[in-house]
Design a protein around this motif. Structure first.
Motif, PDB file in Angstrom:
ATOM      1  N   THR A 182     -12.845   0.114  -0.371  1.00  0.00           N
ATOM      2  CA  THR A 182     -12.330   0.980   0.686  1.00  0.00           C
ATOM      3  C   THR A 182     -10.885   1.331   0.388  1.00  0.00           C
ATOM      4  O   THR A 182     -10.339   0.931  -0.648  1.00  0.00           O
ATOM      5  N   ASP A 183     -10.249   2.058   1.302  1.00  0.00           N
ATOM      6  CA  ASP A 183      -8.813   2.314   1.226  1.00  0.00           C
ATOM      7  C   ASP A 183      -8.300   2.527   2.638  1.00  0.00           C
ATOM      8  O   ASP A 183      -9.072   2.657   3.596  1.00  0.00           O
TER       9      ASP A 183
ATOM     10  N   THR B 230      -9.304  -3.212  -0.984  1.00  0.00           N
ATOM     11  CA  THR B 230      -8.927  -2.075  -1.835  1.00  0.00           C
ATOM     12  C   THR B 230      -8.869  -2.499  -3.292  1.00  0.00           C
ATOM     13  O   THR B 230      -9.245  -1.727  -4.192  1.00  0.00           O
TER      14      THR B 230
ATOM     15  N   TYR C  40       0.831  -1.209   0.000  1.00  0.00           N
ATOM     16  CA  TYR C  40       0.000   0.000   0.000  1.00  0.00           C
ATOM     17  C   TYR C  40       0.866   1.260   0.000  1.00  0.00           C
ATOM     18  O   TYR C  40       0.600   2.220  -0.730  1.00  0.00           O
TER      19      TYR C  40
END
Length: 566
Positions: free
Chosen positions: A471-472, A466, A99
């Motif tokens: 979502t993130d 993700t 990420y």
């Protein structure tokens, strides 16, 4: 008693008044081969010819080189298969680094604002390994990133074989590569998407370059300086091993060229590394992260006995072989396999210094973590020192086997023991964290874009969610840090922050990892969820790891409708 000759190839004495017959074999000379007479047999037919000098040469011939490469390829294949047999969902560090890499790519190449503060707490530059991992993840997912780690570990084993062969010989190099390839840290890192595999490969590459160029021109060690500096950038703790590679350069150059030239080469290499690292520190803000994660890391509570036991079971066998190799190599330079010839051997002091340097390097990571009283990542960090101790372990195995492979059963027994330890320990360490393969589908039913969630674990599940666009990471809060603005504009952190956020119903969902030994924050959050009256327990999923059992809990607001069946 009379004497008679009995039929056959043996003659004896025979007493007609006795039942005892004694036969004495008659020693006869060599018989000619069928179709030949003794006159046709010369002395040359009974004496072995002289073995050519190249058969005993220390320089490998073409056949010996290809045999060595074929055996090395077999070792690498075994290492790859043993690493790929490990299976588990994404670990929190793996998901976090990938990420971070995507966030850094967006900042560096697309002008997006920098967020996350990775440079303040990562133990390596977020602009190096995370960016590379994110690029591979975009093309091949987490499997591709783990395969990249496998490539790095296979490269480390290959480089270990190469510089060990230059220090000793092919047999020692193969044994060193074999015992290193099956250690638990090697197998574990070969299927683990963190910067350790890359740092270990760069460290091995640095050592290989320095051993190779040591007898050459005095400026050639500068070629290893960028690699060494990059190693420290990938993982700051790698700097702990730079003195080892510098001293290895000194020893190899001293044995070939003398003390003055050895120190000259070491000074050139050290100056190059220091200049590059100094420039990196002056142009970045990584100094605070180096202090918090490496030089001034917080102390833990692990006991000395437990840390010593972990070090012994994860690296004790290889270290013992390296110690044996150091003693035997100091006493005698070679096995004496060459008949009637004595090759020039390094002095005893030089051999002792090389053995102590390589073997002692295996103690650096354990000593540092014992100082910090922490076992976090010890199973990974111990592999850095084992890389350097492996050549002396190869010497120890070579001496146990003896000249002309006299005792191969000893090496086979030690190899089976090392293989058993490596396979069982790597599988256990790879199963420490819970598998989230059942948790992710349940979360996918309830997580909606833009919702705020509290989670432990959250890095792994969020990594998978993700990818689905649900979502993130910016929408998730971990159990390690919270900055909640409560009523009246007060900023609350720690237990007060979690309690206030839950009481206000600020989260749209909560994921808890509840095991036999929950942490203080997990217990606080669970108690608050039960007493606040704002959330209900929607799902509980049981899991089992290599160290115990537990279950995931998914809590949803009371106002939310029950999740529809899949």
């Amino acid at each position: 008693m009379t004497t008679t000759e009995t039929p056959g190839d043996a003659a004896g004495w025979y007493d007609p008044e006795s039942t005892l017959q004694i036969r004495v074999p008659v020693v006869r000379g060599p018989q000619p081969a069928p179709g030949y007479t003794f006159d046709e047999i010369t002395r040359a037919d009974w004496v072995l010819g002289r073995v050519p000098d190249r058969g005993w040469s220390p320089e490998p011939g073409r056949r010996r080189t290809w045999v060595s490469r074929a055996l090395l390829a077999c070792l690498l294949l075994v290492q790859a298969l043993l690493s790929l047999r490990l299976h588990n969902s994404a670990f929190e560090d793996e998901a976090l680094y990938v990420y971070a890499g995507h966030a850094m790519i967006g900042h560096l190449f697309h002008g997006m604002p920098e967020y996350g503060g990775f440079a303040s707490y990562f133990s390596g530059s977020p602009a190096l390994y995370p960016v590379l991992a994110a690029w591979v993840d975009s093309a091949a997912g987490l499997t591709g990133v783990r395969l990249m780690s496998l490539a790095f570990m296979l490269g480390s084993t290959g480089l270990l074989h190469s510089f060990t062969r230059r220090l000793f010989n092919e047999r020692t190099a193969l044994l060193a590569a074999g015992v290193f390839a099956v250690t638990q840290s090697t197998l574990f890192l070969g299927n683990f998407a963190t910067y350790d595999a890359m740092a270990l490969f760069l460290l091995a590459l640095t050592a290989w370059i320095l051993v190779r160029v040591a007898p050459g021109h005095w400026a050639l060690p500068l070629a290893a300086a960028p690699v060494a500096a990059l190693t420290v950038g990938v993982k700051y703790a790698s700097a702990l091993y730079l003195p080892t590679v510098a001293l290895l350069l000194v020893l190899v150059a001293h044995e070939r060229l003398g003390g003055r030239e050895a120190l000259r080469r070491c000074a050139v290499f050290t100056a190059g590394v220091c200049l590059l690292l100094g420039a990196g520190l002056l142009t970045t803000d990584y100094l605070e992260a180096i202090r918090s994660t490496t030089t001034e890391r917080a102390h833990g509570t692990a006991s000395l006995g437990q840390l010593l036991w972990d070090c012994a079971r994860w690296g004790g066998l290889l270290f013992a072989l390296a110690g044996l190799g150091t003693v035997l190599y100091t006493r005698r330079a070679g096995l004496g396999e060459v008949p009637g010839r004595v090759w020039a051997a390094p002095p005893r002091r030089w051999r002792l210094a090389l053995g102590i340097l390589l073997t002692g390097t295996a103690l650096l990571a354990p000593a540092y973590q014992i100082h910090l009283q922490t076992s976090i990542s010890l199973h990974k960090h111990i592999g850095y020192g084992l890389l350097f101790a492996a050549p002396m372990a190869g010497v120890g195995l070579n001496r146990l086997m003896g000249a002309h492979f006299r005792f191969p059963q000893v090496v086979i027994a030690v190899g089976v023991l090392a293989l058993t330890f490596g396979m069982s320990q790597s599988a256990q360490n790879y199963g420490v964290w819970p598998d989230t393969s059942r948790l992710v589908p349940e979360l996918a039913k309830n997580v909606r874009p833009g919702q705020k969630w509290l989670g432990q674990p959250h890095e792994g599940p969020v990594y998978y969610l993700t990818g689905r666009g649900l979502t993130d990471y910016t929408l998730w809060t971990s159990i390690y840090y919270i900055d909640y603005t409560g009523r009246g504009g007060r900023h609350l952190g720690g237990p007060e922050g979690y309690r206030a956020a839950i009481d206000d119903g600020w989260f749209d969902g909560v994921v808890l990892d509840w095991s036999d030994q929950p942490g203080e924050i997990q217990a606080l959050i669970r108690d608050e969820m039960r007493s606040s009256g704002r959330y209900r327990l929607a799902t509980a999923l049981i899991y089992r790891t290599s160290v115990g059992a537990g279950h995931f809990e998914i809590w949803l607001p009371l106002r939310a409708a029950p999740a529809s069946p899949a």
